[in-house]
Motif scaffolding. Structure first.
Motif, PDB file in Angstrom:
ATOM      1  N   LYS A   5      45.814  40.853  42.165  1.00 57.33           N
ATOM      2  CA  LYS A   5      44.932  41.015  41.005  1.00 57.33           C
ATOM      3  C   LYS A   5      44.281  42.399  41.033  1.00 57.33           C
ATOM      4  N   VAL A   6      44.407  43.111  39.904  1.00 59.07           N
ATOM      5  CA  VAL A   6      43.972  44.505  39.842  1.00 59.07           C
ATOM      6  C   VAL A   6      42.935  44.715  38.747  1.00 59.07           C
ATOM      7  N   ILE A   7      41.898  45.501  39.074  1.00 54.08           N
ATOM      8  CA  ILE A   7      40.914  45.950  38.091  1.00 54.08           C
ATOM      9  C   ILE A   7      40.944  47.474  38.037  1.00 54.08           C
ATOM     10  N   LEU A   8      40.853  48.029  36.827  1.00 53.98           N
ATOM     11  CA  LEU A   8      40.843  49.469  36.624  1.00 53.98           C
ATOM     12  C   LEU A   8      39.475  49.916  36.126  1.00 53.98           C
ATOM     13  N   ALA A   9      38.963  51.018  36.702  1.00 51.61           N
ATOM     14  CA  ALA A   9      37.664  51.543  36.297  1.00 51.61           C
ATOM     15  C   ALA A   9      37.785  53.038  36.036  1.00 51.61           C
ATOM     16  N   ASP A  10      37.510  53.441  34.799  1.00 48.84           N
ATOM     17  CA  ASP A  10      37.562  54.860  34.443  1.00 48.84           C
ATOM     18  C   ASP A  10      36.801  55.037  33.131  1.00 48.84           C
ATOM     19  N   ASP A  11      36.086  56.156  32.996  1.00 53.02           N
ATOM     20  CA  ASP A  11      35.344  56.381  31.753  1.00 53.02           C
ATOM     21  C   ASP A  11      36.194  57.083  30.688  1.00 53.02           C
ATOM     22  N   HIS A  12      37.486  57.236  30.968  1.00 56.31           N
ATOM     23  CA  HIS A  12      38.423  57.755  29.975  1.00 56.31           C
ATOM     24  C   HIS A  12      39.430  56.649  29.633  1.00 56.31           C
ATOM     25  N   PRO A  13      39.290  56.011  28.478  1.00 55.76           N
ATOM     26  CA  PRO A  13      40.177  54.896  28.107  1.00 55.76           C
ATOM     27  C   PRO A  13      41.659  55.245  28.179  1.00 55.76           C
ATOM     28  N   LEU A  22      51.787  51.510  33.533  1.00 52.09           N
ATOM     29  CA  LEU A  22      52.609  51.667  34.726  1.00 52.09           C
ATOM     30  C   LEU A  22      52.592  50.398  35.574  1.00 52.09           C
ATOM     31  N   ILE A  23      51.414  49.785  35.710  1.00 57.83           N
ATOM     32  CA  ILE A  23      51.291  48.562  36.506  1.00 57.83           C
ATOM     33  C   ILE A  23      52.073  47.413  35.869  1.00 57.83           C
ATOM     34  N   SER A  24      52.145  47.411  34.534  1.00 64.82           N
ATOM     35  CA  SER A  24      52.850  46.318  33.841  1.00 64.82           C
ATOM     36  C   SER A  24      54.331  46.261  34.204  1.00 64.82           C
ATOM     37  N   ASP A  25      54.856  47.351  34.763  1.00 67.60           N
ATOM     38  CA  ASP A  25      56.263  47.370  35.181  1.00 67.60           C
ATOM     39  C   ASP A  25      56.466  46.756  36.565  1.00 67.60           C
ATOM     40  N   LEU A  26      55.369  46.398  37.234  1.00 62.76           N
ATOM     41  CA  LEU A  26      55.449  45.895  38.608  1.00 62.76           C
ATOM     42  C   LEU A  26      55.087  44.415  38.632  1.00 62.76           C
ATOM     43  N   PRO A  27      56.044  43.521  38.860  1.00 59.13           N
ATOM     44  CA  PRO A  27      55.783  42.068  38.776  1.00 59.13           C
ATOM     45  C   PRO A  27      54.825  41.547  39.837  1.00 59.13           C
ATOM     46  N   ASP A  28      54.643  42.270  40.932  1.00 60.90           N
ATOM     47  CA  ASP A  28      53.757  41.787  41.999  1.00 60.90           C
ATOM     48  C   ASP A  28      52.290  42.091  41.728  1.00 60.90           C
ATOM     49  N   PHE A  29      52.016  42.806  40.617  1.00 57.72           N
ATOM     50  CA  PHE A  29      50.643  43.179  40.296  1.00 57.72           C
ATOM     51  C   PHE A  29      50.233  42.567  38.959  1.00 57.72           C
ATOM     52  N   GLN A  30      49.000  42.090  38.916  1.00 54.38           N
ATOM     53  CA  GLN A  30      48.478  41.452  37.701  1.00 54.38           C
ATOM     54  C   GLN A  30      47.183  42.136  37.278  1.00 54.38           C
ATOM     55  N   PHE A  31      47.175  42.756  36.118  1.00 58.02           N
ATOM     56  CA  PHE A  31      45.979  43.402  35.576  1.00 58.02           C
ATOM     57  C   PHE A  31      45.020  42.324  35.062  1.00 58.02           C
ATOM     58  N   ILE A  32      43.791  42.309  35.577  1.00 53.48           N
ATOM     59  CA  ILE A  32      42.844  41.258  35.186  1.00 53.48           C
ATOM     60  C   ILE A  32      41.573  41.780  34.529  1.00 53.48           C
ATOM     61  N   GLY A  33      41.405  43.113  34.446  1.00 57.63           N
ATOM     62  CA  GLY A  33      40.193  43.592  33.800  1.00 57.63           C
ATOM     63  C   GLY A  33      40.009  45.085  33.938  1.00 57.63           C
ATOM     64  N   GLN A  34      39.123  45.626  33.095  1.00 60.97           N
ATOM     65  CA  GLN A  34      38.831  47.049  33.129  1.00 60.97           C
ATOM     66  C   GLN A  34      37.360  47.280  32.791  1.00 60.97           C
ATOM     67  N   CYS A  35      36.864  48.462  33.176  1.00 60.45           N
ATOM     68  CA  CYS A  35      35.480  48.818  32.879  1.00 60.45           C
ATOM     69  C   CYS A  35      35.370  50.335  32.842  1.00 60.45           C
ATOM     70  N   GLU A  36      34.215  50.835  32.392  1.00 59.65           N
ATOM     71  CA  GLU A  36      34.093  52.277  32.188  1.00 59.65           C
ATOM     72  C   GLU A  36      32.916  52.912  32.914  1.00 59.65           C
ATOM     73  N   ASN A  37      32.251  52.155  33.798  1.00 54.89           N
ATOM     74  CA  ASN A  37      31.202  52.772  34.615  1.00 54.89           C
ATOM     75  C   ASN A  37      30.964  51.949  35.874  1.00 54.89           C
ATOM     76  N   LEU A  54      41.354  50.098  41.243  1.00 56.05           N
ATOM     77  CA  LEU A  54      41.699  51.502  41.048  1.00 56.05           C
ATOM     78  C   LEU A  54      40.554  52.121  40.255  1.00 56.05           C
ATOM     79  N   THR A  55      39.870  53.090  40.839  1.00 53.76           N
ATOM     80  CA  THR A  55      38.681  53.627  40.181  1.00 53.76           C
ATOM     81  C   THR A  55      38.563  55.128  40.357  1.00 53.76           C
ATOM     82  N   THR A  56      37.917  55.760  39.392  1.00 54.75           N
ATOM     83  CA  THR A  56      37.496  57.133  39.553  1.00 54.75           C
ATOM     84  C   THR A  56      36.172  57.140  40.305  1.00 54.75           C
ATOM     85  N   VAL A  57      35.622  58.327  40.570  1.00 55.87           N
ATOM     86  CA  VAL A  57      34.337  58.389  41.284  1.00 55.87           C
ATOM     87  C   VAL A  57      33.187  58.757  40.347  1.00 55.87           C
ATOM     88  N   PRO A  58      33.238  59.877  39.634  1.00 56.72           N
ATOM     89  CA  PRO A  58      32.082  60.255  38.808  1.00 56.72           C
ATOM     90  C   PRO A  58      31.873  59.310  37.631  1.00 56.72           C
TER      91      PRO A  58
END
Length: 243
Positions: A5-13, A22-37, A54-58
């Protein structure tokens, strides 16, 4: 293999969309949510309990490094890959055990390499433990007026509704929140019993129950605060305790 289960965090949509595709091409990974801060990152991790972030820092309010450290204090087995604009935080990232640290722009091969590394580590830990790597302590996540609270369930004696607030009684402090009893109960486990319209009680903390007019008074081990159970719920509560 159970999906990671993967969550993505970045302030650039647009960055999130690129990585999500890119993750959608990998069957072993499941995108479950995103946020921007960073604040949202802590909140979504506490609710969805991902295997990998998977997150940015600033970020403008709470940076990704601080947010990940808060998440790891509750979920120490969570994995993280940092994808950010420069290498300023690389040393700190690896000090907290990051799977990888990548500087944008990131190409597909480089990202897949990091994801495969994460997959191998998570798979190994799952095989080693026989279940999900999330072996961390169960917590109740609450918002108060100033912060997000992460309260271990084992520390809670009971929760009381007082006016528009709910008070959470623990062996360390009494916390208050404007979140409703109905929302809170969905985040608790089977050790808690809704024995009265104003009380949620940790059955594992009870020392004795005594009658008092139309209700019953609940006493706790090594704790002087008291809770109540309604006459209509007392038999059900006794059955739960005896299970």
């Amino acid at each position: 293999m159970k999906p990671i289960k993967v969550i993505l965090a970045d302030d650039h949509p647009e960055s999130i969309e690129i990585i999500k595709n890119l993750i959608s091409d990998l069957p072993d990974f499941q995108f479950i949510g995103q946020c921007e801060n960073g604040v949202q990152l802590v909140e979504i991790v506490m609710v969805k309990k991902p295997d990998l972030v998977l997150t940015t820092v600033p970020f403008p309010n709470k940076d990704g490094m601080q947010a990940i450290k808060e998440c790891m204090s509750v979920f120490p087995m969570i994995k993280v890959i940092f994808i950010t604009g420069n290498d300023e935080f690389a040393i700190e990232a690896f000090e907290i055990g990051a799977i990888d640290y990548m500087v944008k722009p990131v190409n597909k091969e480089r990202l897949f390499q990091a994801l495969m590394k994460a997959k191998n580590i998570i798979s190994y830990e799952r095989d080693k433990t026989g279940n999900s790597p999330q072996l961390q302590q169960k917590t109740l996540t609450l918002k108060d007026q100033n912060a997000i609270l992460f309260i271990p369930l084992v520390d809670i004696f009971f929760i009381e509704k007082v006016g528009k607030k709910c008070l959470v009684y623990t062996n360390k402090d009494i916390y208050d929140t404007f979140e409703t009893m109905g929302r809170i109960i969905t985040r608790l486990d089977d050790s808690f019993f809704h024995g009265h319209r104003s009380y949620l009680i940790n059955l594992e903390k009870i020392s004795q129950i005594t009658p008092q007019k139309e209700t019953f008074i609940v006493h706790f081990k090594d704790y002087d605060k008291l809770a109540k159970v309604s006459k209509l719920k007392i038999n059900q509560m006794r059955e739960q305790i005896s299970l």
